[in-house]
Enzyme design. Structure first.
Site: not given
Length: 768
Positions: A9, A82, A84, A86, A288, A290, A333
DNA sequence: CAGTGAGCGAGCTTCCGCTTGACTT
């Protein structure tokens, strides 16, 4: 030909990974999602099983075509987004949009960005998890349906350009509810009694002992009765209790806790924290920013442990694995931590250094020993009275993690420093030095700050690490919520003092109600909130997100079909939208305050076309109604008849200056003084109802001087080109456009030629 | 940049979650 193309990403992540993987791998980033629902007509085929219509947004076209051509040239494409919901969806959209071939595509995930973890991931690829992708589609479609059906309803029923959504509307609700709690709150007075005692220290001196009375009195009389009893009382130590106490360090930072601590300790806004953290991340200084995970990699724990041992010794070390407990966490993360724990300080500007230091200390402390304290409680009996004085003290026996970091709280009451207590024992007699009974009031509920709102949202499972800051900006941008300071007021409180044989009464002053950077709902915010609450109870329920999340989880596990889940939600929801469109009236928050004593006409307040107004008379009256805008800080909900009547005293004339009238009024941009048909804004501290002539003239003269200062230079050959002094320093104004002056140049020395060059250069840069 | 508040109608606005620039009058 490229052997392997890896897509992640974020470009910063791509750079790091590329270093680990060597020449056979090209690592690129997608910059987040590359597709989204089309903007027109919902972007969803509601009749056709809620089929989403995906498009590549304009600003993603370039990256998509670049990735597509790279993918064509690659032997193998690795989708490494990632792990997850999303992230899985991003991988799927990439697969679809880049038209990847199944045999030449692999899906991999890793939880920490280390060489080992990535190599391991490459060895165990899997396929795209369709169920997880479906859960994301359901989430996306639900949010679009809610947002794009509720918002237009608000345009019709309240005001154009408003918005509503699963997350933002509940954030506003929290703030509205808090404000109403405060409105309803009536402070109760009480009296708090404190005593100062002393005991001989054995060396001819005295040691002091402070204690609070266990009972609060409700009235001055009760407090007075108690204090007069104390005049002849004896004070004896009844019990001395000692208890060991342990304090544990807080877990490493997540997005939400970083925002909270940066706000409390450094005074950063939520946005500021995120943009500083972004810079630290991009320059490779932190992981990271977020994330909702409190997990640290083994490597990070190891280097932290080494650092702790080196700096403080073995007994300060206690490594731990924290577990995430916040609702809806997806843990793609690590926690936010320094990339290299051995760097306690970094280069960079002041804000970057301060935020880094905070992250470094928090991470280090999380792997350190508990602090050990001893809490002492001394209870003191008062002869002839049932009440007792209690003294508490804390002594630090071992500092542990407190050596580097102490978490702050939102509690606004200043904690009194509690220290070591004198070594008294049961039956010791104490000398009474002074006893005070001080009037206090119970404290009203505390308004949210940006950061404490984020904390609450996280607790409720509403929003994600990547959306906390944008959501808080949105609700302020829509003018549902305003961030403000409130000046405190001084108030007088009664205090009784017993010293020696004399019992006296005095008034003391206390600052009360000072607030900084707090979130207040606006009139529009409250009207929209009430409208939504009335018509869409389920969406406004704090548990709505949590309950749909449960369904998304079932979809992700393959136990539920996503279009039918959406259908079950959408049918009743859409019916409610239809019903509200037809039945509910325009919400203007109209309220009648009373009667105008002069004309006998009703006085009301409501939201007008341009904001909240007060009105005398009705539209149906023969004579047109009179209008006046509410002032800043006034609200439909709390304005009184008297305050509304005041508003109609404007505009008013304030005598003459230079043979022209001075007129005071309130316009679109707040209170002003008008003179010779020019407007001059009053400053924040000026009250338009009370301002005196001299002050108004002063404002005019100040403004004139400022304007004179504004013109630095102009040229006769080119009268439209001006060098001016503005808010951000000197600039060139030409044809209604402004141009920056290079820092190296003195603005007053610029020639016309040079100005034209600057304009030309800037013009060529704008092209894109 | 400033004083408004009727009503009509065209054309616009809007969600959440993933990511970074391009902007700095």
């Amino acid at each position: 030909m490229i052997k392997n193309l890896v897509i992640v990403e974020s470009p910063a992540k791509a750079k790091t990974i590329e270093r680990f993987l060597g020449e056979a791998y090209t690592v690129k980033s997608s910059f987040g999602h590359i597709r989204d629902l089309a903007k027109k007509n919902l972007g969803i085929d509601v009749e056709g099983g809620f089929t989403p219509q995906y498009i590549v947004p304009a600003d993603k076209k370039k990256i998509v075509s670049e990735l597509k051509s790279l993918a064509k040239k690659s032997e193998m494409v690795w989708l490494a987004t990632d792990e997850d919901r999303e992230g899985e969806a991003i991988a799927w959209h990439l697969f679809e949009e880049l038209q990847l071939e199944k045999e030449k595509t692999r899906r991999i995930v890793f939880h920490e960005i280390t060489k080992d973890a990535i190599l391991k991931a490459l060895e165990s690829p899997r396929y795209i998890d369709t169920h997880l992708v479906n859960a994301q589609q359901a989430r996306r479609v639900l949010d679009r349906l809610v947002g794009f059906e509720l918002s237009p309803l608000l345009w019709k029923k309240v005001k154009p350009s408003l918005s509503a959504g699963r997350v933002q509307s509940v954030a506003v609700k929290l703030i509205v509810e808090k404000e109403r709690e405060i409105q309803k709150f009536s402070p109760k007075k009480y009296f708090r009694v404190t005593g100062k005692f002393s005991v001989p220290n054995g060396k001819g001196g005295q040691i002091q002992l402070k204690a609070d009375l266990s009972k609060r009195f409700e009235s001055l009389e009760e407090a007075e009765t108690f204090l007069s009893k104390c005049q002849s009382s004896e004070f004896t130590v009844n019990t001395v209790e000692k208890k060991p106490l342990k304090k544990s360090p807080a877990p490493p930072f997540t997005t939400s806790t970083l925002q909270q601590e940066a706000s409390r300790k450094l005074g950063f806004s939520v946005n500021q924290t995120m943009s500083v953290a972004q810079r630290l991340y991009e320059s490779g200084k932190i992981t990271y920013m977020r994330t909702d995970s409190v997990n640290l990699s083994k490597l990070a724990i190891g280097t932290a442990a080494g650092k702790i041992k080196d700096a403080f010794g073995e007994k300060y070390l206690k490594t731990r694995n924290f577990t995430t407990k916040s609702k809806g966490a997806q843990e793609a993360h690590e926690a936010i931590r320094p990339t290299y724990m051995d760097r306690s300080a970094i280069e960079g500007n002041r804000t970057e250094q301060r935020l880094y230091e905070l992250i470094w200390k928090r991470t280090l402390a999380s792997q350190m020993s508990e602090a050990q304290l001893e809490k002492t409680t001394i209870s003191i009996v008062v002869s002839g009275a049932p009440e007792r004085f209690i003294a508490t003290g804390e002594v630090l026996i071992f500092d542990g993690f407190l050596k580097v970091y102490m978490e702050s709280t939102d509690d606004e009451q200043e904690e009194e420093a509690k220290g070591l207590l004198p070594p008294v024992k049961t039956d010791d007699k104490l000398n009474r030095e002074i006893i005070e009974a001080t009037e206090k009031t119970t404290i009203q509920p505390v308004r949210y700050t940006e950061a404490s709102l984020v904390k609450k949202m996280e607790e409720l499972g509403i929003g994600r690490p990547s959306t906390y800051a944008p959501t808080i900006s949105t609700v302020q941008h829509r003018e549902y919520v305003i961030k403000e300071d409130r000046k405190g007021v001084e108030r007088e409180m009664v205090q009784l003092v017993l010293k020696g044989d004399s019992l006296s009464q005095q008034n003391i002053k206390e600052k009360y109600g000072y607030e900084k950077g707090k979130l207040f709902p606006t009139d529009i915010g409250m009207i929209v909130n009430d409208f939504l609450e009335q018509n869409f109870q389920n969406i406004m329920n704090f548990n709505f997100t949590a309950s749909v999340e449960e369904e998304f989880d079932e979809i992700a596990e393959g136990n539920k079909d996503w279009p039918s889940m959406i259908e079950r939600f959408y049918k009743p929801f859409h019916n409610k939208v239809d019903a509200a469109t037809q039945t509910s009236e325009r919400s203007k928050g109209e309220k009648i305050l009373g009667e105008d004593p002069k004309s006998g006409k009703p006085i009301s307040v409501k939201i007008g076309r341009f904001g909240p107004i007060a009105q005398i008379g009705e539209a149906s009256d023969e004579e047109k109604p009179r209008f006046a805008s509410l002032l800043k800080g006034q609200s439909l909900e709390t304005i009184t008849l008297e305050e509304a009547l005041e508003l109609f005293r404007l505009p008013r004339t304030l005598g003459q200056f230079e043979d022209e009238e001075l007129i005071i009024g309130v316009g679109k941009y707040g209170p002003y003084v008008r003179h010779k048909s020019k407007f001059f804004s009053l400053s924040k501290t000026d009250d338009p109802f009370a301002i005196k002539q001299e002050r108004a003239i002063e404002i005019i003269i100040e403004k004139r001087a400022q304007e004179e200062n504004r013109n630095i230079k102009q040229f006769d050959e080119e009268p439209g080109l001006l060098i001016l002094n503005g808010r951000y320093g000197p600039y060139i104004s030409f044809n209604k456009k402004n141009y920056r002056i290079p820092k190296s140049r003195k603005p007053e020395e610029l020639t016309l030629e040079e100005c034209r060059k600057i304009i030309e250069k800037a013009g060529s840069r704008v092209k894109k």
